[in-house]
Design an enzyme around this catalytic site. Structure first.
Site, PDB file in Angstrom:
ATOM      1  N   GLU A   1       3.802  -6.631   0.995  1.00 49.73           N
ATOM      2  CA  GLU A   1       4.797  -6.678   1.748  1.00 49.73           C
ATOM      3  C   GLU A   1       4.920  -7.989   2.383  1.00 49.73           C
ATOM      4  O   GLU A   1       5.862  -8.750   3.131  1.00 49.73           O
ATOM      5  CB  GLU A   1       4.187  -5.861   2.833  1.00 49.73           C
ATOM      6  CG  GLU A   1       4.619  -4.286   2.136  1.00 49.73           C
ATOM      7  CD  GLU A   1       3.958  -3.251   3.161  1.00 49.73           C
ATOM      8  OE1 GLU A   1       2.478  -3.474   3.463  1.00 49.73           O
ATOM      9  OE2 GLU A   1       4.621  -2.271   3.480  1.00 49.73           O
TER      10      GLU A   1
ATOM     11  N   GLU B   1      -0.657   2.172  -1.326  1.00 49.47           N
ATOM     12  CA  GLU B   1      -0.946   2.931  -0.072  1.00 49.47           C
ATOM     13  C   GLU B   1      -0.869   4.601  -0.509  1.00 49.47           C
ATOM     14  O   GLU B   1      -1.703   5.310   0.090  1.00 49.47           O
ATOM     15  CB  GLU B   1      -0.035   2.752   0.800  1.00 49.47           C
ATOM     16  CG  GLU B   1      -0.159   1.277   1.574  1.00 49.47           C
ATOM     17  CD  GLU B   1       0.563   0.172   0.704  1.00 49.47           C
ATOM     18  OE1 GLU B   1       1.099   0.585  -0.543  1.00 49.47           O
ATOM     19  OE2 GLU B   1       0.925  -0.795   1.155  1.00 49.47           O
TER      20      GLU B   1
END
Ligand code: T1G
Length: 697
Positions: free
Chosen positions: A105, A125
């Site tokens: 990210e 995640e």
């Protein structure tokens, strides 16, 4: 550690430096933000490169920080990524080795990304019961499209960078290099230093020709795989927002979904599992750099179900195995079973023929102990009787070279007694595999009083090599798992005495999440196994009270599926468990003989008595030092006993319920005249933690 800053020519280089994987902890985030400020304030700097030191670009947000104020302390990850996007000078990510979660990210916030071939790219995640919470669900679809982005986000699995770099139309990577990614990124930054406006992923449009239909399809696909976990479907919601909302609105949607997941018991369980799995590999009094013995050749004694399964683990890891038996036909049977198992995998397309052939080429058999003399590790899997083990270990002691490790697969016998059959107790250890040994992940590594530290370190290392979850246990009856399951089984029997039926107990605990309740499990594994153990234990522990129902069942030959009937009836050739009038009558009669009037028992009480019996015994095992930590108990139950993953293990579940509430329930059970008041006294460790408002982990 944080992030280092240097200027090379007219390019600033910010290097994440937080070993072992550059987790984006607070200090690292602060270091990046300060580096950006410095670079933008330095007139000599024309561009900025961000990279990672050591063996990762970044493994993502610092999982160890979760739940602590540091995780959200400014600059949080979102702020750092916004600072990157706001930089006056172009930013280039130099990506290598591992770029996962928040690390990817972060890279997606840069203007450009240069990646080295072989880098593992992932947004894992979802494996923590979460979703990418720093823009991954909004930026990745903009550079990879819906399908590729959603696959990465919902699977959580790593993908090699070179595969993504070659995807048609991808905008994830601007340059793919084979080596020296930092030099390449610096050169790339110099080329782009004057390009304005520098591209930003947030300005790309996420488009899909059949968006509604695609995401409906995605929900249907994902819905099936996430029965107990909310995260995968929330991932679909977040990614769809990239296609239906403006960027900032999509970011807000992602944040809401991420925050909600962060507090779910399922995510806490999965984050607990992530840390527990790694903690289990650490033995408090054995330094992680303890030298280990080389294991090049393995001997297995016994070609039965366990011996064959154990052998397959090593063959699968490319380690030669010699199986020893006392009779040729036993050897032939054992090898035939191994072949059958492999051939079934080949037929399902799970194993290539050449791999099968390679593995079988590593297997040899013998009737002669002399053929084991050069083995580096010998594992016996013979009949579970001390006399038989004695004969085997005395012979091994005579025949096998010094320095070899002698392991017993015993599930209940005393490893210290077995070690004492040899003149090398320091080389003796328990390696308790779970059936089927080539499938079940759990390996209990049982350390005897004299087991040497390098033997333990070696067994933990070879256990990881054969893809087992190794948990160290001290010596006690049943080690960790079986000692606890004995209390669970006692409770199951008492519940029958008091008024429950086998199917009610099974259904209640299966609704809680176990794959199989105790009675269906007994019918599958064979009720006679527990019967033999209870007979032995009734001699060793005459005071230990059990429900007689399980013995009564075996006395009428109802061993389970293998005899066509057990707690349940079975149609020949089928496995469906059918409630049995014979068993119902047997239980009713037994209850009457005890003078017990059956009562209606709630599913909640069933689940609490079964699960809290594991918790209480587990707490005793930890305080006795048989297990090093409570999370090891959870690893045993999650990987060896079918405890539901989304509950995180018995000790994690107890933490979630609250130890005060667990202790209070135990005190209620202690008042039940048909139960075991002494057993239900909360273990001192549990009582202490409950009183202090603390948790096991
Ligand atoms: N944070 C903190 N520690 C980590 C870590 C992480 N992300 N990843 C690994 N470690 C530690 C691990 O505990 C162990 O420590 C050591 O590194 C070696 O790990 C906002 C919220 C990176 C592929 O889920 O998949 O970003 O035991 O044995 O086999 O959207 O670790 O030595 O003390 O596994 O070489 C998302 C998880 C976080 C990546 C390396 N990232 N890590 O594998 O080593 S959430 C992950 C891995 C997030 C954002 C969200 C693997 C690895 P110790 P290891 P490895």
């Amino acid at each position: 550690m944080s992030a280092n800053y240097e200027v090379r020519g007219n390019v600033a280089v910010i290097t994440l430096d937080n070993p072992p994987v550059n987790g984006l902890g607070h200090a690292t985030r602060l270091g990046i933000a300060q580096g950006l400020e410095k670079a933008n304030a330095d007139a000599n700097v024309k561009a900025i490169v961000i990279t990672g030191a050591g063996k990762a670009f970044s493994g993502g947000a610092d999982i160890k920080e979760f739940g602590s104020p540091k995780a959200l302390a400014e600059p949080n990850l979102l702020s750092v990524i916004l600072a990157i996007e706001a930089s006056d000078k172009p930013t280039v990510a130099a990506i290598h080795t591992v770029c996962m979660g928040g690390g990817l990210e972060l890279a997606l916030g840069c203007n450009y990304r240069v990646v080295q071939a072989g880098t593992q790219i992932a947004l894992p995640e979802v494996k923590l019961g979460l979703l990418p919470g720093a823009g991954g669900t909004q930026r990745l679809p903009r550079v990879l499209g819906a399908e590729n982005a959603l696959n990465i986000i919902v699977s959580g699995e790593p993908v090699p960078a070179e595969m993504l770099a070659k995807a048609p139309g991808q905008k994830l990577f601007d340059k793919l290099v084979d080596a020296n990614v930092l030099d390449a990124a610096i050169a790339f930054a110099q080329e782009k230093a004057d390009v304005r406006p520098a591209p930003l992923v947030r300005n790309l449009k996420a488009q899909h020709p059949q968006r509604e239909a695609y995401f409906q399809f995605a929900r249907n696909m994902v819905g099936g795989m996430s029965k107990n976990f909310p995260a995968p479907l929330r991932c679909v919601d977040a990614v769809e927002a990239a296609f239906t909302k403006k960027f900032d609105d999509g970011m807000r949607a992602e944040r809401e979904l991420f925050t909600a997941l962060m507090f779910t018991p399922e995510s806490k369980a999965l984050r607990h599992l992530f840390m527990a799995e790694r903690a289990a590999s650490k033995i408090p009094d054995v330094p992680s750099d303890t030298p280990t013995r080389e294991i090049k050749k393995v001997g297995v004694i016994g070609a039965g179900t366990m011996g064959g399964g154990i052998s397959m683990n090593f063959l699968n890891a490319g380690i030669p195995v010699t199986i020893l038996e006392t009779k040729q036909e036993a050897l032939d049977r054992g090898v035939a079973t191994i072949r059958k198992n492999y051939e079934a995998q080949v037929k399902k397309g799970k194993l290539k023929q050449d791999k099968y052939d390679q593995r079988m080429a590593l297997l040899s058999t013998t009737l002669n102990y002399a053929d084991l003399k050069d083995s580096d590790l010998v594992i016996e899997a013979v009949f579970e009787e001390l006399g038989v083990k004695e004969a085997v270990f005395k012979t091994l002691d005579e025949v096998v070279k010094p320095g070899a490790i002698l392991a017993s697969n015993t599930s209940t016998l005393d490893v210290n007694k077995i070690a004492a059959f040899t003149k090398r107790p320091q080389d003796v250890v328990g390696m308790h595999f779970f059936s089927p040994a080539n499938v079940m992940k759990l390996l209990e590594v049982v350390r005897g009083e004299k087991t040497a530290k390098d033997v333990l370190a070696t067994v933990m290392q070879i256990g990881k090599k054969i893809k087992k979850t190794c948990v160290v246990s001290g010596v006690c009856d049943g080690f960790i798992g079986n000692r606890m399951i004995e209390q669970y089984s006692r409770q199951a029997g008492f519940l029958l005495d008091e008024g429950a039926s086998p199917e009610q107990v099974d259904k209640a605990i299966e609704k809680f999440g176990f794959a199989m309740g105790p009675f269906r499990m007994g019918d599958l594994a064979g009720n006679d196994i527990g019967w033999a153990i209870r007979k032995r234990r009734s001699v060793e522990k005459p005071g230990m009270r059990y429900s007689k129902t399980a013995d009564l069942l075996c006395e009428i030959g109802r061993y389970g599926q293998k005899t066509g009937a057990g707690w349940y009836d079975y149609v020949p050739g089928k496995r469906d468990a059918i409630p049995s009038p014979v068993v119902t009558e047997m239980i009713d009669k037994h209850r009457a003989s005890l003078g017990i009037t059956p009562r209606k028992i709630s599913d909640e009480e069933i689940v609490q008595r079964l699960v809290f019996s594991l918790v209480n015994e587990g707490a005793k095992i930890v305080e006795e030092g048989i297990a090093a930590r409570a999370s090891d108990i959870d690893m045993v139950y999650l990987t060896g006993y079918g405890f539901p993953m989304h509950r995180g293990g018995p000790m994690q579940y107890a933490d979630e319920v609250g130890l005060f509430n667990v202790a209070a329930a135990m005190k209620r059970f202690a008042k039940n005249p048909n139960d075991d008041a002494e057993f239900w006294q909360p273990a001192p460790l549990l009582a202490k933690l409950a009183a202090e408002g603390k948790t096991f982990s």
